[in-house]
Design a protein around this motif. Structure first.
Motif, PDB file in Angstrom:
ATOM      1  N   ARG B 115       3.150  11.011   7.741  1.00  0.00           N
ATOM      2  CA  ARG B 115       2.343  10.267   8.711  1.00  0.00           C
ATOM      3  C   ARG B 115       1.193   9.555   8.013  1.00  0.00           C
ATOM      4  O   ARG B 115       0.911   8.391   8.266  1.00  0.00           O
ATOM      5  N   LYS B 116       0.514  10.305   7.126  1.00  0.00           N
ATOM      6  CA  LYS B 116      -0.649   9.743   6.442  1.00  0.00           C
ATOM      7  C   LYS B 116      -0.246   8.569   5.549  1.00  0.00           C
ATOM      8  O   LYS B 116      -0.907   7.536   5.536  1.00  0.00           O
ATOM      9  N   THR B 117       0.852   8.766   4.813  1.00  0.00           N
ATOM     10  CA  THR B 117       1.306   7.688   3.935  1.00  0.00           C
ATOM     11  C   THR B 117       1.618   6.450   4.760  1.00  0.00           C
ATOM     12  O   THR B 117       1.249   5.332   4.394  1.00  0.00           O
ATOM     13  N   LYS B 118       2.262   6.668   5.902  1.00  0.00           N
ATOM     14  CA  LYS B 118       2.623   5.548   6.764  1.00  0.00           C
ATOM     15  C   LYS B 118       1.357   4.848   7.265  1.00  0.00           C
ATOM     16  O   LYS B 118       1.252   3.616   7.210  1.00  0.00           O
ATOM     17  N   PHE B 119       0.394   5.656   7.702  1.00  0.00           N
ATOM     18  CA  PHE B 119      -0.856   5.097   8.215  1.00  0.00           C
ATOM     19  C   PHE B 119      -1.536   4.235   7.159  1.00  0.00           C
ATOM     20  O   PHE B 119      -1.897   3.074   7.405  1.00  0.00           O
ATOM     21  N   VAL B 120      -1.659   4.799   5.951  1.00  0.00           N
ATOM     22  CA  VAL B 120      -2.349   4.073   4.881  1.00  0.00           C
ATOM     23  C   VAL B 120      -1.579   2.803   4.529  1.00  0.00           C
ATOM     24  O   VAL B 120      -2.171   1.740   4.329  1.00  0.00           O
ATOM     25  N   THR B 121      -0.241   2.922   4.482  1.00  0.00           N
ATOM     26  CA  THR B 121       0.554   1.748   4.143  1.00  0.00           C
ATOM     27  C   THR B 121       0.365   0.648   5.180  1.00  0.00           C
ATOM     28  O   THR B 121       0.210  -0.534   4.836  1.00  0.00           O
ATOM     29  N   GLU B 122       0.318   1.051   6.450  1.00  0.00           N
ATOM     30  CA  GLU B 122       0.102   0.059   7.505  1.00  0.00           C
ATOM     31  C   GLU B 122      -1.245  -0.633   7.333  1.00  0.00           C
ATOM     32  O   GLU B 122      -1.354  -1.861   7.461  1.00  0.00           O
ATOM     33  N   GLN B 123      -2.274   0.168   7.030  1.00  0.00           N
ATOM     34  CA  GLN B 123      -3.598  -0.423   6.830  1.00  0.00           C
ATOM     35  C   GLN B 123      -3.584  -1.396   5.667  1.00  0.00           C
ATOM     36  O   GLN B 123      -4.199  -2.457   5.712  1.00  0.00           O
ATOM     37  N   MET B 124      -2.859  -1.024   4.615  1.00  0.00           N
ATOM     38  CA  MET B 124      -2.782  -1.908   3.441  1.00  0.00           C
ATOM     39  C   MET B 124      -2.145  -3.234   3.816  1.00  0.00           C
ATOM     40  O   MET B 124      -2.607  -4.297   3.393  1.00  0.00           O
ATOM     41  N   GLU B 125      -1.079  -3.153   4.602  1.00  0.00           N
ATOM     42  CA  GLU B 125      -0.409  -4.391   5.000  1.00  0.00           C
ATOM     43  C   GLU B 125      -1.357  -5.283   5.789  1.00  0.00           C
ATOM     44  O   GLU B 125      -1.405  -6.497   5.589  1.00  0.00           O
ATOM     45  N   LYS B 126      -2.133  -4.639   6.677  1.00  0.00           N
ATOM     46  CA  LYS B 126      -3.067  -5.423   7.481  1.00  0.00           C
ATOM     47  C   LYS B 126      -4.115  -6.089   6.601  1.00  0.00           C
ATOM     48  O   LYS B 126      -4.405  -7.275   6.757  1.00  0.00           O
ATOM     49  N   VAL B 127      -4.673  -5.304   5.678  1.00  0.00           N
ATOM     50  CA  VAL B 127      -5.712  -5.859   4.796  1.00  0.00           C
ATOM     51  C   VAL B 127      -5.133  -7.006   3.983  1.00  0.00           C
ATOM     52  O   VAL B 127      -5.763  -8.055   3.819  1.00  0.00           O
ATOM     53  N   GLN B 128      -3.916  -6.802   3.493  1.00  0.00           N
ATOM     54  CA  GLN B 128      -3.271  -7.842   2.699  1.00  0.00           C
ATOM     55  C   GLN B 128      -3.110  -9.118   3.511  1.00  0.00           C
ATOM     56  O   GLN B 128      -3.427 -10.211   3.043  1.00  0.00           O
ATOM     57  N   TYR B 129      -2.660  -8.932   4.737  1.00  0.00           N
ATOM     58  CA  TYR B 129      -2.430 -10.083   5.601  1.00  0.00           C
ATOM     59  C   TYR B 129      -3.736 -10.850   5.825  1.00  0.00           C
ATOM     60  O   TYR B 129      -3.799 -12.067   5.647  1.00  0.00           O
ATOM     61  N   ILE B 130      -4.797 -10.105   6.189  1.00  0.00           N
ATOM     62  CA  ILE B 130      -6.081 -10.769   6.433  1.00  0.00           C
ATOM     63  C   ILE B 130      -6.578 -11.432   5.154  1.00  0.00           C
ATOM     64  O   ILE B 130      -7.118 -12.539   5.177  1.00  0.00           O
ATOM     65  N   GLY B 131      -6.371 -10.751   4.037  1.00  0.00           N
ATOM     66  CA  GLY B 131      -6.793 -11.306   2.749  1.00  0.00           C
ATOM     67  C   GLY B 131      -6.142 -12.645   2.493  1.00  0.00           C
ATOM     68  O   GLY B 131      -6.801 -13.612   2.084  1.00  0.00           O
ATOM     69  N   ILE B 132      -4.840 -12.719   2.747  1.00  0.00           N
ATOM     70  CA  ILE B 132      -4.116 -13.968   2.521  1.00  0.00           C
ATOM     71  C   ILE B 132      -4.656 -15.062   3.433  1.00  0.00           C
ATOM     72  O   ILE B 132      -4.925 -16.190   3.004  1.00  0.00           O
ATOM     73  N   GLU B 133      -4.868 -14.696   4.707  1.00  0.00           N
ATOM     74  CA  GLU B 133      -5.400 -15.674   5.663  1.00  0.00           C
ATOM     75  C   GLU B 133      -6.750 -16.199   5.205  1.00  0.00           C
ATOM     76  O   GLU B 133      -7.005 -17.404   5.205  1.00  0.00           O
ATOM     77  N   LYS B 134      -7.608 -15.246   4.779  1.00  0.00           N
ATOM     78  CA  LYS B 134      -8.969 -15.634   4.373  1.00  0.00           C
ATOM     79  C   LYS B 134      -8.923 -16.527   3.144  1.00  0.00           C
ATOM     80  O   LYS B 134      -9.696 -17.476   3.025  1.00  0.00           O
TER      81      LYS B 134
END
Lengths: 126, 157
Positions: B115-134
């Motif tokens: 669960r934790k790995t999944k949670f962290v991975t999801e957060q990473m994807e979100k940060v990556q996405y926002i990073g690309i947008e920014k």
């Protein structure tokens, strides 16, 4: 340029910098509290998943001490309440500091403007 | 860890980049650079957290009922060990944060780390996405700033 004016400008600049520093500190505190709140939220989620006879330990220094699940939940909730209150306090502080900063920035800009105009005048008279 | 969202929120307003002057553009670019830095740092710490969770999850695979009674070395400090025997292979105690630890059986522990790995991975994807947008916005700002600068030079000459 008169010394009086110079002093005024310097004063204004000093207080602007002071407010800026305070604001930065407040923002840092806010981030810290935010992090703590999140961590506590995750802990309470995890505690809620446990069966009622689940074993919970609290680390005190180098040892783990057994705690009742109910007690642990109450404690974490209490801490979350406290952090939420602190967050609100810091938010208010940040808002008031931002207002102060804006006021200082404005009067600084005014002073700068006056200074420039005075310089232009002086140059014309020279 | 905070939930991160890329959706438009109240209080946000759209600004036409071309309506800003060079000074404003450079301030905006600085701000975005700072934000991008923060994202990069978050990604690094998320990656570390992800590694830790995965590692713990994998270690659980090695604790089987057959290994009960096996000799182990227990680290007392980073540089000192005492010999011990594996006594309980059914349960582990997990650090869940804010100095609380809970006992879980192996299956529940595996589930926890998954669960934790999944949670962290999801957060990473979100940060990556926002990073690309920014960084896209940042590129756009740089482009417009250059355009404006060229225009200014033309006017001056």
């Amino acid at each position: 340029m008169s010394d009086d004016f110079q002093r005024k400008l310097q004063n204004e600049l000093d207080s602007f910098k002071k407010v800026q520093k305070e604001l930065q500190k407040a923002i840092q505190t806010r981030q810290q509290l935010d992090g703590q709140l999140n961590e506590n939220e995750i802990v309470i989620q995890e505690l809620n998943l446990l069966p009622s006879d689940g074993k919970v330990f609290k680390s005190v220094g180098p040892v783990l001490i057994k705690t009742e699940l109910v007690e642990a939940k109450v404690n974490v909730k209490k801490r979350m309440d406290y952090i939420t209150k602190e967050l609100k306090r810091v938010d208010d502080l940040i808002a008031s500091l931002e207002k102060k900063q804006d006021a200082h920035r404005e009067s600084l800009q005014k002073l700068q403007h006056q200074f420039q105009q005075a310089q232009v005048k002086a140059a014309l008279h020279a | 860890m905070a939930q991160i969202s890329a959706t438009e929120q109240k209080g946000m307003q759209q600004i036409d980049l071309t309506s800003l002057n060079i000074q404003q553009l450079s301030t905006l670019k600085q701000q975005l650079d700072q934000e991008l830095n923060v994202f990069q740092e978050s990604l690094t710490s998320l990656k570390m957290a992800q590694g830790k969770y995965q590692n713990s999850g994998e270690t659980l695979e090695k604790i089987t009922p057959e290994s009960e009674g096996a000799d182990i070395l227990v680290p007392l400090t980073g540089s000192m060990y005492v010999p011990g025997k594996l006594h309980d292979t059914n349960n582990v105690i997990i650090d869940i944060g804010t100095r609380y630890y809970v006992e879980k059986d192996i299956e529940a522990a595996k589930d926890y780390f998954q669960r934790k790995t999944k949670f962290v991975t999801e957060q990473m994807e979100k940060v990556q996405y926002i990073g690309i947008e920014k960084s896209k916005i940042r590129d756009a700002i740089v482009e417009i700033a250059e355009l404006k600068m060229a225009q200014q030079q033309q006017q001056q000459s």
